[in-house]
Design a protein around this motif. Structure first.
Motif, short mmCIF file in Angstrom:
data_model
loop_
_atom_site.label_atom_id
_atom_site.label_comp_id
_atom_site.label_asym_id
_atom_site.label_seq_id
_atom_site.Cartn_x
_atom_site.Cartn_y
_atom_site.Cartn_z
N PRO A 160 25.59 41.82 37.12
CA PRO A 160 26.77 42.33 37.82
C PRO A 160 26.52 42.70 39.28
CG PRO A 160 26.61 43.30 35.64
CD PRO A 160 25.33 42.56 35.86
N VAL A 161 25.33 43.22 39.60
CA VAL A 161 25.07 43.60 40.99
C VAL A 161 25.05 42.37 41.88
CG1 VAL A 161 23.39 44.64 42.56
CG2 VAL A 161 23.84 45.70 40.34
N LEU A 162 24.34 41.32 41.44
CA LEU A 162 24.32 40.07 42.19
C LEU A 162 25.72 39.47 42.26
CD1 LEU A 162 22.69 37.90 43.65
CD2 LEU A 162 22.23 36.85 41.43
N GLY A 163 26.45 39.53 41.14
CA GLY A 163 27.81 39.01 41.14
C GLY A 163 28.71 39.77 42.09
N ALA A 164 28.53 41.08 42.19
CA ALA A 164 29.34 41.87 43.11
C ALA A 164 29.07 41.47 44.56
CB ALA A 164 29.05 43.36 42.91
N ALA A 165 27.82 41.13 44.87
CA ALA A 165 27.50 40.68 46.23
C ALA A 165 28.25 39.39 46.54
CB ALA A 165 26.00 40.47 46.37
N GLY A 166 28.28 38.45 45.58
CA GLY A 166 29.03 37.21 45.78
C GLY A 166 30.52 37.45 45.87
N ALA A 167 31.05 38.34 45.01
CA ALA A 167 32.48 38.64 45.04
C ALA A 167 32.87 39.33 46.34
CB ALA A 167 32.84 39.52 43.85
N SER A 168 31.96 40.10 46.92
CA SER A 168 32.23 40.74 48.22
C SER A 168 32.41 39.69 49.31
CB SER A 168 31.08 41.69 48.58
OG SER A 168 30.97 42.74 47.65
N ARG A 169 31.59 38.65 49.27
CA ARG A 169 31.74 37.58 50.26
C ARG A 169 33.06 36.84 50.05
NH1 ARG A 169 27.00 36.00 49.89
NH2 ARG A 169 27.23 34.31 48.39
N PHE A 170 33.46 36.64 48.80
CA PHE A 170 34.77 36.04 48.53
C PHE A 170 35.88 36.93 49.07
CE2 PHE A 170 33.19 33.69 44.46
CZ PHE A 170 32.47 32.83 45.27
N THR A 171 35.72 38.24 48.88
CA THR A 171 36.74 39.19 49.35
C THR A 171 36.89 39.09 50.87
OG1 THR A 171 36.26 40.69 47.51
CG2 THR A 171 37.36 41.63 49.44
N MET A 172 35.76 39.01 51.56
CA MET A 172 35.82 38.85 53.01
C MET A 172 36.58 37.58 53.40
SD MET A 172 32.86 37.62 55.57
CE MET A 172 33.20 36.01 54.86
N LEU A 173 36.27 36.48 52.70
CA LEU A 173 36.90 35.20 53.01
C LEU A 173 38.41 35.28 52.77
CD1 LEU A 173 35.28 31.82 51.96
CD2 LEU A 173 37.68 32.04 52.48
N GLY A 174 38.80 35.82 51.61
CA GLY A 174 40.23 35.90 51.27
C GLY A 174 41.00 36.81 52.20
N LEU A 175 40.44 37.99 52.49
CA LEU A 175 41.13 38.93 53.38
C LEU A 175 41.24 38.37 54.79
CD1 LEU A 175 39.62 42.38 52.27
CD2 LEU A 175 41.87 41.42 51.70
N LEU A 176 40.24 37.65 55.22
CA LEU A 176 40.28 37.08 56.57
C LEU A 176 41.34 36.00 56.68
CD1 LEU A 176 38.85 37.55 59.22
CD2 LEU A 176 37.15 35.83 58.57
N VAL A 177 41.53 35.22 55.62
CA VAL A 177 42.63 34.24 55.61
C VAL A 177 43.97 34.95 55.75
CG1 VAL A 177 43.86 32.54 54.21
CG2 VAL A 177 41.36 32.51 54.30
N LEU A 178 44.18 36.00 54.95
CA LEU A 178 45.44 36.73 54.99
C LEU A 178 45.66 37.40 56.34
CD1 LEU A 178 45.50 38.44 51.47
CD2 LEU A 178 46.66 36.35 52.19
#
Length: 547
Positions: free
Chosen positions: A104-122
């Motif tokens: 989960p910790v490694l997954g959270a790091a990847g999900a954080s990068r996805f969050t950055m990408l998605g929020l930046l698009v919006l």
């Protein structure tokens, strides 16, 4: 490419002028996005105590903070639409996948990068309203890319980190012993991906700045020795030529291709990539003892190593060559241990070096087949072996976890192998996948994580499917496809130069995405998110989140 971009035709029906371009600009937010675009290549890692191997990523934190601030400032203009829904579904699936994954910790790091990408698009879609806004953000993208490319050329010529670049994420890439342009980006493929996506926006610059941008960025792109990036760049250039349909553009494309080919011919990295050398670049012959006996004091062995290839072996540095042995159980398919030794000196082609090596008794008592090799070098006369007998050792069989040689113990060398593993993981977990950034973890039992290049699927289709499943991949594909459709429609109907370069950049992303994962590092994800957000601003006003 030095194509000139003309203004859109004047004769446009008044009824067609109903795009978000007519809205007012939000300059503060646009400037913030342009700054994020400009600093995107310069990602640094800051170790954080208590987080194990994970590091803080200031660039990702800045991008998320700017995105949130922009969205808050633009909240009065929001109307929940398809883009918002897709991003929400994508990020929700990514975090759910991370929470239920094996790491989960490694997954959270990847999900954080996805969050950055998605929020930046919006945020981009929310703040960018006029062509002036779009130009500002795109100039930030290409400006940061060109500056980074200039730094990359300096580091490439130096052959090592120069002062101030050692703190960037990643390490200098190589193909064999030949350097690839990397820093300040984290990886040569990431550098190539970012340059290919950003370079079409240079066509929006004035003639002098445009020529300067191409003079820096094109050699930098070629020196990444990234085949996917080169194909992506050519694809983006073809999009521009086909859209404009002028003989001048076609001639300029031909000149550009000739320059790229010339740079490739002069590059030792490309020669190595395509195996242009008639003599094998890396080949060795070894003379080893027939029998080795290990007692409590270990043993010594005389070995002669000859370089019969065309490349000098280095005795030190990040690309050094080492001699190694594997202790394989007699009649078994288990490796019980291995030893490695650096060469005493550099070994030029045609030269030999004699080594007297010391072996410690770190292998359990027993009889073994000792397999010799030069790390990263093919054995021209076949891999030599010795009989190894361990008569006394402080290491017991129960103290060692042997490696089963029936499983893969050699690095994966083809993308087809990696894609096959990604497909297997997707089939095993089709809804939520194995967790963001966790493909390497998921296949560890089969091949060993250290032998999985990049620990991702090297595909922007298979990586989301394998790591976030259909629930995460489908909305991501919708966002990217919607951006391409929007930019293509705008280009076709209005002959808009900004839409054209945005479309070309997105085509480069998709083409490169056939060979690599565009979300692997922040420095590539940021410009791609900005291009995607800009493209979504041309959707019908009723279908986007504001107005």
């Amino acid at each position: 490419m030095t194509l000139a971009i003309d203004a859109p035709p004047v004769a446009v029906r008044a009824s067609m002028i109903r795009s978000p371009s007519a809205a007012g600009s939000s300059s503060r937010d646009v400037v913030a996005l342009a700054v994020v675009a400009a600093i995107a290549p310069f990602d640094v890692a800051m170790p954080v105590d208590g987080w194990g191997p994970l590091n803080a990523r200031p660039l990702m934190c800045v991008a998320i903070a700017v995105s949130v601030a922009v969205l808050i400032r633009q909240r009065s203009a929001w109307r929940f639409g398809p883009l918002d829904a897709a991003v929400a579904l994508w990020l929700g699936a990514a975090w759910a996948s991370a929470a239920t994954s094996a790491a989960p910790v490694l997954g959270a790091a990847g999900a954080s990068r996805f969050t950055m990408l998605g929020l930046l698009v919006l945020a981009t879609c929310a703040a960018v309203r006029t062509d002036t806004d779009r130009r500002a953000v795109l100039r930030g993208v290409v400006g940061g890319t060109v500056v980074a490319g200039a730094i990359g050329l300096v580091v490439f010529v130096a052959g090592h980190d120069v002062v101030g670049t050692e703190h960037f994420v990643g390490s200098i890439g190589r193909i064999g012993r030949h350097g690839r342009l990397t820093r300040p980006w984290s990886h040569p493929n990431v550098a190539g991906m970012a340059i290919a996506a950003a370079l079409p926006a240079a066509l929006l610059l004035g003639r002098t700045w445009r020529l300067a941008a191409f003079a820096v960025a094109v050699p930098a792109l070629v020196l990444t020795v990234s085949r996917g990036a080169l194909v992506a760049f050519v694809a983006s250039a073809i999009v521009i030529v086909v859209a404009r349909r002028t003989s001048t553009d076609l001639r300029r494309l031909g000149a550009l291709v000739a320059i790229v080919v010339a740079l490739m011919v002069l590059s030792t990295g490309w020669a190595e990539r395509f195996g242009a050398s008639a003599v094998p670049a890396n080949a060795a012959t070894l003379v080893v003892p027939e029998r080795i006996s290990l007692g409590p004091d270990g043993a010594t062995a005389d070995v002669t190593v000859s370089n019969v290839g065309s490349r000098t072996w280095l005795a030190s540095g990040p690309g050094r060559t080492e001699l190694a042995v594997r202790w394989v159980g007699d009649g078994q398919d288990w490796m019980w241990g291995q030893h490695r030794w650096p060469l005493p000196d550099d070994v030029a082609p045609g030269e030999s070096v004699q080594m007297v090596i010391d072996m410690a008794a770190t292998i359990p008592v027993g009889t073994y087949e000792v397999r010799w090799r030069v790390v990263g070098v093919a054995s021209a006369a076949g891999a030599p072996t010795s009989v190894g007998v361990v008569t006394e050792s402080s290491v017991r069989a129960g103290d060692v976890e042997p490696i089963h040689l029936g499983a893969r113990t050699a690095p994966l060398t083809t993308r087809a192998e990696i894609w096959g593993l990604a497909v297997d993981e997707f089939v095993a977990a089709p809804l939520l996948g194995v967790g963001p950034s966790e493909l390497g973890v998921a296949v560890a039992d089969e091949i060993g994580t250290a032998l999985f290049p990049g620990r991702h699927a090297h595909s922007s289709v298979l990586e989301p499917l394998a790591t976030t499943g259909l629930l995460g991949a489908a909305p991501l594909f919708f966002v990217v496809a919607g951006a391409i459709r929007s930019a293509a429609r705008r280009t076709r109907r209005w002959q808009d130069p900004i839409a054209l370069v945005t479309l070309a950049g997105l085509v480069a992303v998709v083409v490169h995405g056939l060979f690599d994962w565009f979300g692997v590092y922040t420095s590539a994800a940021i410009p791609i998110a900005l291009l995607t957000g800009i493209a979504w601003t041309w959707r019908d006003p009723a279908t986007i989140m504001r107005r």
